[in-house]
Write an enzyme that holds these catalytic residues in place. Sequence first.
Site, mmCIF file in Angstrom:
data_model
loop_
_atom_site.group_PDB
_atom_site.id
_atom_site.type_symbol
_atom_site.label_atom_id
_atom_site.label_comp_id
_atom_site.label_asym_id
_atom_site.label_seq_id
_atom_site.Cartn_x
_atom_site.Cartn_y
_atom_site.Cartn_z
ATOM 1 N N ASP A 1 0.802 -1.221 0.000
ATOM 2 C CA ASP A 1 0.000 0.000 0.000
ATOM 3 C C ASP A 1 0.837 1.274 0.000
ATOM 4 O OD1 ASP A 1 0.780 -0.492 2.653
ATOM 5 O OD2 ASP A 1 -0.986 0.480 3.489
ATOM 6 N N GLU B 1 9.620 -10.225 -2.684
ATOM 7 C CA GLU B 1 10.583 -9.139 -2.878
ATOM 8 C C GLU B 1 12.017 -9.637 -3.036
ATOM 9 O OE1 GLU B 1 7.041 -7.523 -0.588
ATOM 10 O OE2 GLU B 1 8.362 -9.290 -0.422
ATOM 11 N N HIS C 1 1.290 0.426 10.428
ATOM 12 C CA HIS C 1 1.720 -0.921 10.052
ATOM 13 C C HIS C 1 3.026 -0.889 9.256
ATOM 14 C CE1 HIS C 1 -0.691 0.570 6.672
ATOM 15 N NE2 HIS C 1 -0.053 -0.281 5.883
ATOM 16 N N HIS C 2 3.759 -1.996 9.351
ATOM 17 C CA HIS C 2 5.074 -2.191 8.733
ATOM 18 C C HIS C 2 6.178 -1.369 9.408
ATOM 19 C CE1 HIS C 2 2.878 -4.478 5.932
ATOM 20 N NE2 HIS C 2 2.780 -3.641 4.928
ATOM 21 N N GLY D 1 27.037 -15.855 -3.202
ATOM 22 C CA GLY D 1 26.675 -17.263 -3.109
ATOM 23 C C GLY D 1 25.349 -17.532 -2.417
ATOM 24 N N ASP E 1 18.645 -28.942 -7.469
ATOM 25 C CA ASP E 1 17.301 -29.110 -6.939
ATOM 26 C C ASP E 1 17.115 -28.375 -5.612
ATOM 27 O OD1 ASP E 1 19.090 -30.836 -5.708
ATOM 28 O OD2 ASP E 1 17.827 -32.609 -5.852
ATOM 29 N N ASN F 1 19.853 -34.230 -7.781
ATOM 30 C CA ASN F 1 20.753 -35.177 -7.135
ATOM 31 C C ASN F 1 20.391 -35.348 -5.655
ATOM 32 O OD1 ASN F 1 21.655 -32.663 -6.327
ATOM 33 N ND2 ASN F 1 23.598 -32.794 -7.432
ATOM 34 N N GLY G 1 19.435 -33.430 -3.114
ATOM 35 C CA GLY G 1 19.898 -32.654 -1.978
ATOM 36 C C GLY G 1 21.035 -31.710 -2.291
ATOM 37 N N GLU H 1 27.196 -29.018 -0.372
ATOM 38 C CA GLU H 1 27.428 -29.092 1.071
ATOM 39 C C GLU H 1 27.924 -30.483 1.469
ATOM 40 O OE1 GLU H 1 27.380 -26.335 2.236
ATOM 41 O OE2 GLU H 1 25.937 -25.152 1.103
#
Length: 562
Positions: A28, A51, A114-115, A415, A442, A469, A471, A475
Site C-alpha cells: 500500500d 521481494e 503498520h510495517h 553465493g 534441486d 541429485n 539434496g 554441502e
Amino acid sequence: MSEITVGDYLLRRLREMGIEHVFGVPGDYNLGFLDRVLAFPGLEWVGTCNELDAGYAADGYGRLRGAAAVVTTFGVGELSAVNAIAGSYAESVPVLAITGMPATGVAAAGAPVHHTLMDGEYDHFGRMFAEVTVARATLTADTAPAEIDRALTALRRHRRPVHLNLPTDVVLARVPEPAAPLPAADAPADPGPLHAFRAAAARMLDGARTVTVLAGHEADRHGLRAPLAGLLAAAPVRATVYSTGKGLVDEGAPGFAGVYTGEFSGKQARVAVEDVDCLVLAGAPVTDTVTGGFTHHFPAGRTIELRPGRATVGGAEFTGVAMADALAALTELVGELGLPEPAGYGRPPFPTTGDAVRPVRGADDRLTQDELWAAVGDFLPEASVLVAEQGTAFFGAQELPLPRDARFVGQPMWGSIGYTLPATLGTQLAAPDRRSVLVIGDGSLQLTAQELGTMARYGLSPVVVVINNAGYTVERAIHGATAPYNDIAAWDYTALPGAFGAGDRCVSRRVTTPGELADAFRLAAATPDRLVLIEAVLPPDDAPELLTAMAGRFAEQNDYGD
C-alpha cells in the site's frame, strides 16, 4: 520551465539509463508510484512472487543492461529484498532499490502505523540499507530532483546499489523536469596520475617477453569488454579469467588460456598466470572462491592491477586512474613491445563445441555430471546467456567452453542459493534476443521455484536444467556427506511449470540417460518460443572435479573440528 511529478522524474532517469523493466511486489505504500510506472512510456512492470526474488531478478537484469530497479513497500518488503541488494553490492551490480514509505507527515509524527516497529522511528530500515549501498536518501518535494540525481550518479560511477525512500505524498509532488542528462559515469580525470601510472607500467613492461591479462567481474561491470578485446588484438597476449569474468573475453581467441582458480586451474591457465613476465589484473579482486581458496600464485613484483578509480604497479598505487584509461595506456605500451607468440599460443584450452551430443558411455547408461556438461556445451547457442547456480552447476560450468558472444552469470562471491532462477527472469527480459540457459540444483530451485510462473506469465522462453541429485551436493562435498541436514524433499520437478500456471507455454522432460538428455535438448532447440524445463537425474555423490577440490579447501578453512 515545465514541471513533472517526482515519480515521473525518477522514471525518466531510469529510462535514460536504459532500464525498460521495473521489478517488485505491490504494497500500500508504493501503489501510487506503481500507477506512474504503468503509465510511463517505455517501462514495463514485472511483478514477482516475493521481494527477494524481485531483487534477484533486478540483479540479473543489471548485469546485462548496466542498471536495474526494484520497488518494494516499507519494512516488510524492503527487508525481504535486502539480501538480494547485499549480493548486488558484493558483486558490483548497479541496482536501484526504491522503497514506498508512509507519507512525510506520518513519518514526522512517528505514528505507529503498520510495517513499522511501533517505536516511532522511521529510519531503522534505511540504516540497514546504508551498509549495502553507496548512496541513499529519503525524498521530499524540495530535495527529490537533486537527491535522485545524486544517488543515480553514484550508482553509475561505483556500479553498486543505491536506495531511495519515496513517501506516498511525494510521488505526485511537482518539480522541474530534468534540465540535462545525468553526469557521465566516470568523473573527469586528473591527467597527472594517469601519466605517472603509464610511466611506471612502461618501466615494468620494459624487456617483458610474456604478458597475461587476468580479468574479473569489475572489468565487466565497468564496460571493459571491448577494450580488453582491443588489448588482446594489439599483441600476442595471454588472457585468462576468474570464474566471475567468464564470458568477458572470447574463449575462442588465440590467446585465451582458460579459467584461473589458483592451484585447481588447468595447466595452461596456471602457466599463463604464474609463469609470466608481467601479469595484468583487470578488475579482478582476490577472493576465496575465485582463487581456489587463496591458492593463487601471482608473479611477485611483476603485477599491474586495475581497480575502479585506482591502479597499482608493483607496490606503487595511483589513485584517480579509471580502469578504461589505464587499459588504453597498457594497450599502447604492449603493442610497442614486439612480443613473440608464447608456446601453445593459438591452441584452445578446451575442446571445441558445436558437434553432436556425444555421450561418454552408452546412450542408455545412467547420466553423469560429465555427460550433462558435454550436452549443455553442445546445446548452447551463440550469443546465449549461461546462468549457473552456486554449487555443482557453477563449478561444472567453469570448464565449459562458451560459444561466440555468449554471456555468463553466476554469484560465486555472495553465493546466495536460489539466486539464479529469478536472475534468469531478469537476464531474459534484459536480453530477449539472447536465450538464457539456466543450470540449477534441486536444493537451490526449491527456494525460488515459483518464479517459473512469472517467466511463463511474461511469455519468456529460457531453458531451465534442474540437477536432481537429491539434496545439497555442494554441502555434502564440504561436510556431512550422509547428514540429514543436506537432504531435501523429493519434488516432481516436471510438474512445477503446470502447477505455477505455465500451461502450454512450457514443455518439461525428466531424463536419466545421455540419450534422453540429447532428445530433451533437441526439443529445446526446436521450441525457442517456449519455456523448457529439463529435470536431469544424477547420483547424489557425483560432482564436478573442481567442486570436489574446492570443497576440500573450504572444509580446511572452516575447520569443523573432525
